[in-house]
Design a protein around this motif. Structure first.
Motif, PDB file in Angstrom:
ATOM      1  N   GLU A  74      -6.350  15.255 -10.580  1.00 48.16           N
ATOM      2  CA  GLU A  74      -7.786  15.096 -10.321  1.00 48.16           C
ATOM      3  C   GLU A  74      -8.174  13.619 -10.272  1.00 48.16           C
ATOM      4  O   GLU A  74      -9.027  13.223  -9.467  1.00 48.16           O
ATOM      5  N   ARG A  75      -7.553  12.815 -11.113  1.00 47.81           N
ATOM      6  CA  ARG A  75      -7.823  11.377 -11.070  1.00 47.81           C
ATOM      7  C   ARG A  75      -7.332  10.768  -9.759  1.00 47.81           C
ATOM      8  O   ARG A  75      -7.983   9.893  -9.182  1.00 47.81           O
ATOM      9  N   ALA A  76      -6.189  11.270  -9.262  1.00 48.76           N
ATOM     10  CA  ALA A  76      -5.671  10.777  -7.982  1.00 48.76           C
ATOM     11  C   ALA A  76      -6.604  11.143  -6.836  1.00 48.76           C
ATOM     12  O   ALA A  76      -6.869  10.328  -5.944  1.00 48.76           O
ATOM     13  N   ILE A  77      -7.149  12.372  -6.873  1.00 45.16           N
ATOM     14  CA  ILE A  77      -8.028  12.849  -5.797  1.00 45.16           C
ATOM     15  C   ILE A  77      -9.366  12.116  -5.814  1.00 45.16           C
ATOM     16  O   ILE A  77      -9.892  11.730  -4.761  1.00 45.16           O
ATOM     17  N   THR A  78      -9.938  11.926  -6.992  1.00 46.84           N
ATOM     18  CA  THR A  78     -11.298  11.386  -7.083  1.00 46.84           C
ATOM     19  C   THR A  78     -11.364   9.867  -7.175  1.00 46.84           C
ATOM     20  O   THR A  78     -12.373   9.272  -6.784  1.00 46.84           O
ATOM     21  N   HIS A  79     -10.303   9.211  -7.675  1.00 44.25           N
ATOM     22  CA  HIS A  79     -10.382   7.770  -7.899  1.00 44.25           C
ATOM     23  C   HIS A  79      -9.265   6.975  -7.206  1.00 44.25           C
ATOM     24  O   HIS A  79      -9.551   6.045  -6.445  1.00 44.25           O
ATOM     25  N   GLU A  80      -8.010   7.321  -7.473  1.00 47.34           N
ATOM     26  CA  GLU A  80      -6.912   6.465  -7.031  1.00 47.34           C
ATOM     27  C   GLU A  80      -6.767   6.420  -5.512  1.00 47.34           C
ATOM     28  O   GLU A  80      -6.707   5.342  -4.912  1.00 47.34           O
ATOM     29  N   LEU A  81      -6.724   7.588  -4.866  1.00 44.13           N
ATOM     30  CA  LEU A  81      -6.551   7.615  -3.413  1.00 44.13           C
ATOM     31  C   LEU A  81      -7.791   7.095  -2.676  1.00 44.13           C
ATOM     32  O   LEU A  81      -7.649   6.297  -1.736  1.00 44.13           O
ATOM     33  N   PRO A  82      -9.019   7.486  -3.076  1.00 41.09           N
ATOM     34  CA  PRO A  82     -10.190   6.871  -2.429  1.00 41.09           C
ATOM     35  C   PRO A  82     -10.250   5.364  -2.652  1.00 41.09           C
ATOM     36  O   PRO A  82     -10.680   4.624  -1.766  1.00 41.09           O
ATOM     37  N   GLY A  83      -9.812   4.893  -3.836  1.00 41.37           N
ATOM     38  CA  GLY A  83      -9.794   3.457  -4.087  1.00 41.37           C
ATOM     39  C   GLY A  83      -8.814   2.731  -3.179  1.00 41.37           C
ATOM     40  O   GLY A  83      -9.093   1.637  -2.678  1.00 41.37           O
ATOM     41  N   LEU A  84      -7.644   3.353  -2.958  1.00 41.59           N
ATOM     42  CA  LEU A  84      -6.660   2.768  -2.055  1.00 41.59           C
ATOM     43  C   LEU A  84      -7.192   2.745  -0.628  1.00 41.59           C
ATOM     44  O   LEU A  84      -7.009   1.773   0.103  1.00 41.59           O
ATOM     45  N   LEU A  85      -7.889   3.819  -0.249  1.00 43.39           N
ATOM     46  CA  LEU A  85      -8.493   3.887   1.083  1.00 43.39           C
ATOM     47  C   LEU A  85      -9.609   2.868   1.226  1.00 43.39           C
ATOM     48  O   LEU A  85      -9.759   2.220   2.263  1.00 43.39           O
ATOM     49  N   GLY A  86     -10.383   2.691   0.156  1.00 41.48           N
ATOM     50  CA  GLY A  86     -11.480   1.728   0.187  1.00 41.48           C
ATOM     51  C   GLY A  86     -11.007   0.302   0.325  1.00 41.48           C
ATOM     52  O   GLY A  86     -11.670  -0.529   0.951  1.00 41.48           O
ATOM     53  N   SER A  87      -9.849  -0.006  -0.244  1.00 43.42           N
ATOM     54  CA  SER A  87      -9.323  -1.369  -0.134  1.00 43.42           C
ATOM     55  C   SER A  87      -8.990  -1.722   1.308  1.00 43.42           C
ATOM     56  O   SER A  87      -9.064  -2.880   1.713  1.00 43.42           O
ATOM     57  N   LEU A  88      -8.657  -0.702   2.114  1.00 40.91           N
ATOM     58  CA  LEU A  88      -8.409  -0.940   3.537  1.00 40.91           C
ATOM     59  C   LEU A  88      -9.715  -1.047   4.300  1.00 40.91           C
ATOM     60  O   LEU A  88      -9.878  -1.886   5.178  1.00 40.91           O
ATOM     61  N   GLY A  89     -10.677  -0.191   3.947  1.00 39.64           N
ATOM     62  CA  GLY A  89     -11.958  -0.173   4.639  1.00 39.64           C
ATOM     63  C   GLY A  89     -12.764  -1.439   4.439  1.00 39.64           C
ATOM     64  O   GLY A  89     -13.580  -1.809   5.278  1.00 39.64           O
ATOM     65  N   LEU A  90     -12.550  -2.123   3.321  1.00 43.76           N
ATOM     66  CA  LEU A  90     -13.281  -3.359   3.043  1.00 43.76           C
ATOM     67  C   LEU A  90     -12.680  -4.560   3.755  1.00 43.76           C
ATOM     68  O   LEU A  90     -13.151  -5.680   3.601  1.00 43.76           O
ATOM     69  N   GLY A  91     -11.613  -4.294   4.512  1.00 42.85           N
ATOM     70  CA  GLY A  91     -11.012  -5.381   5.283  1.00 42.85           C
ATOM     71  C   GLY A  91     -10.090  -6.265   4.491  1.00 42.85           C
ATOM     72  O   GLY A  91      -9.775  -7.381   4.885  1.00 42.85           O
ATOM     73  N   VAL A 125       0.836  -1.206   0.000  1.00 49.06           N
ATOM     74  CA  VAL A 125       0.000   0.000   0.000  1.00 49.06           C
ATOM     75  C   VAL A 125       0.865   1.247   0.000  1.00 49.06           C
ATOM     76  O   VAL A 125       0.607   2.206  -0.738  1.00 49.06           O
ATOM     77  N   LEU A 126       1.907   1.251   0.825  1.00 48.12           N
ATOM     78  CA  LEU A 126       2.790   2.414   0.882  1.00 48.12           C
ATOM     79  C   LEU A 126       3.534   2.614  -0.431  1.00 48.12           C
ATOM     80  O   LEU A 126       3.769   3.750  -0.862  1.00 48.12           O
ATOM     81  N   GLN A 127       3.899   1.519  -1.090  1.00 52.56           N
ATOM     82  CA  GLN A 127       4.561   1.623  -2.389  1.00 52.56           C
ATOM     83  C   GLN A 127       3.614   2.226  -3.424  1.00 52.56           C
ATOM     84  O   GLN A 127       4.008   3.068  -4.235  1.00 52.56           O
TER      85      GLN A 127
END
Length: 454
Positions: free
Chosen positions: A413-430, A37-39
């Motif tokens: 804008e793609r990083a703000i709206t898709h990439e970073l929330p997607g990375l965050l979501g992968s953690l939130g989904l367990g 994730v950090l990479q």
């Protein structure tokens, strides 16, 4: 020797089992592997955020440059407050360092004159500030900009403690209101701001005898504006007071801080005595213990959420970089529109910078883009920014595109709206962070064929 033993018996030490239980220091569970994730987070920052940040010199506006060491660093807990309120003693107590060769020096007089960073290491080791700043692998290399006088007041201590495997503590010099800033020999408030910007949790410590607010403490709270969610107020040495006096002091603390913390919901206040000795008799020992456990749970929550906080921090930084780029682009576009063959470029741009509202600089950004008015930087800051960086040194956003790399604005804008929330979501989904592979996240080093149709 007999007298020494008698004295030690008169001062019973407090049971530490609640600290070890709450912070899970005795559990031998393997550490979570967040390297993938950090990479991925580092790759998003370098490919989608940093190009725009460098192109529009965002670091010269906010003085906040993100390094790889900062992205991969542990959560930072900052201790600030007046002198001799118990900051160093509290760190010693939380880490169990009292009466060991690792303990921080404490006393009734102002004892901490350095910024002390406590980190994990295989053995006790002291690191000079000059060495910390020179090591690019650490997150402290940007501190070199504050000069050699400050680096002499920066010290790192590596301690083989289990809690420090997951968090870093920073002890700061106590605030002395009758001291001039110049006497410190370095920009104290600027250094504090650097640590505040990077802290995941900020403990502002007071004791019942030091509730007065002077110029230096007032300036510090101004710097804490916008970081209210990270602030925790600690009223230390509470067992020195009787119940009625404690209530008065608690009210006086809020009365002193109310003008400085302009938020609807006040920060959490912990009332206890954070030191190894047992609570004094005939005091609210049960209340103090519950407050202590609540603080430890708060600290543990920050440690557990460190990756989510890191992603959210990078996203917040990306939003600020994007707003800054849009503003510089608008200043430049307005300048080009107002310039004629006979115009004096310097006078035209001075008119724009002096009164940006006349040219609808900020209103245009609010109207055309998804930007909150509360995220807009100070208008006055751009006078200094353009005083150092001529407007002619920047390109329009529409010109910041390439066939191979794409457009800077679209990427951030793609990083703000898709990439970073997607990375965050992968953690939130367990999902298991270590299970993220480079095929799915794009974190691998093998370049993709940009000409191949997918």
């Amino acid at each position: 020797m007999e007298e020494t033993e008698d004295v030690s018996e008169e001062v019973p030490l407090r049971d530490r089992s609640h600290i070890e239980k709450t912070l899970m220091l005795n559990e031998d569970k393997p550490a979570d592997d967040y390297s993938a994730v950090l990479q991925r987070l580092r790759k998003i920052y370098h490919s989608s955020i940093k190009p725009l940040e460098q192109s529009y010199k965002y670091n010269e506006l906010r003085q906040h440059e993100i390094t790889d060491g900062e992205i991969t660093s542990k959560p930072m807990v900052l201790f600030i407050g007046p002198w001799s309120v118990g900051k160093s003693t509290m760190i010693n107590y939380l880490l169990g360092l009292e009466d060991t060769r690792y303990q921080l020096y404490t006393g009734a007089e102002p004892t901490t004159s350095e910024f002390t960073v406590l980190m994990h290491g295989p053995k006790l080791k002291t690191i000079e500030g000059i060495v910390m700043a020179a090591d690019s692998a650490r997150s402290f290399s940007p501190l070199e900009k504050f000069g050699q006088n400050f680096l002499e007041k920066l010290i790192g201590i590596e301690v083989p403690h289990k809690l420090l495997e997951r968090v870093t503590f920073v002890d700061t010099p106590g605030i002395i209101e009758n001291r001039k800033q110049q006497e410190r020999g370095y920009p104290f408030n600027d250094v504090c701001q650097w640590f505040i910007d990077r802290a995941d949790l900020i403990f502002v410590v007071f004791d019942p005898t030091k509730l007065d607010v002077g110029l230096e403490l007032e300036m510090l709270f101004r710097q804490l504006k916008g970081r209210e969610s990270q602030i925790r107020i600690i009223l230390n040495k509470a067992d020195n007071l009787a119940t009625q006096m404690l209530m008065r002091v608690y009210g006086a603390l809020f009365w002193s801080l109310a003008p400085l913390i302009n938020v609807t919901e006040p920060p959490r206040v912990y009332v206890s005595s954070f030191w190894p000795q047992d609570f004094k008799p005939d005091t609210h020992q049960e209340l103090f213990l519950k407050e202590e456990i609540s603080l430890l749970e708060d600290l543990n929550q920050v440690i557990e959420n460190r990756l989510e906080n890191k992603i959210a921090f990078i996203r917040q930084h990306a939003i600020r970089v994007r707003i800054h780029a849009l503003l510089v682009d608008r200043y430049l576009q307005t300048y080009k529109d107002k310039m004629t063959f006979f115009s004096d470029g310097e006078l035209v741009f001075k008119d724009i910078v002096d009164d940006p509202d006349k040219f609808y600089i900020f209103k245009t950004i609010l109207a055309k883009t998804n930007v909150s008015k509360f995220d807009l930087p100070n208008r006055e800051a751009y006078k200094d920014f353009f005083g150092i960086n001529p407007i002619s040194s920047f390109k329009l956003l529409s010109q910041q595109c390439s066939y191979m790399g794409g457009c800077f604005l679209e990427k951030i804008e793609r990083a703000i709206t898709h990439e970073l929330p997607g990375l965050l979501g992968s953690l939130g989904l367990g999902k298991n962070p270590g299970a993220l592979n480079c095929d799915k996240t794009g974190c691998g080093e093998t370049p993709k064929n940009r000409y191949k149709k997918h």
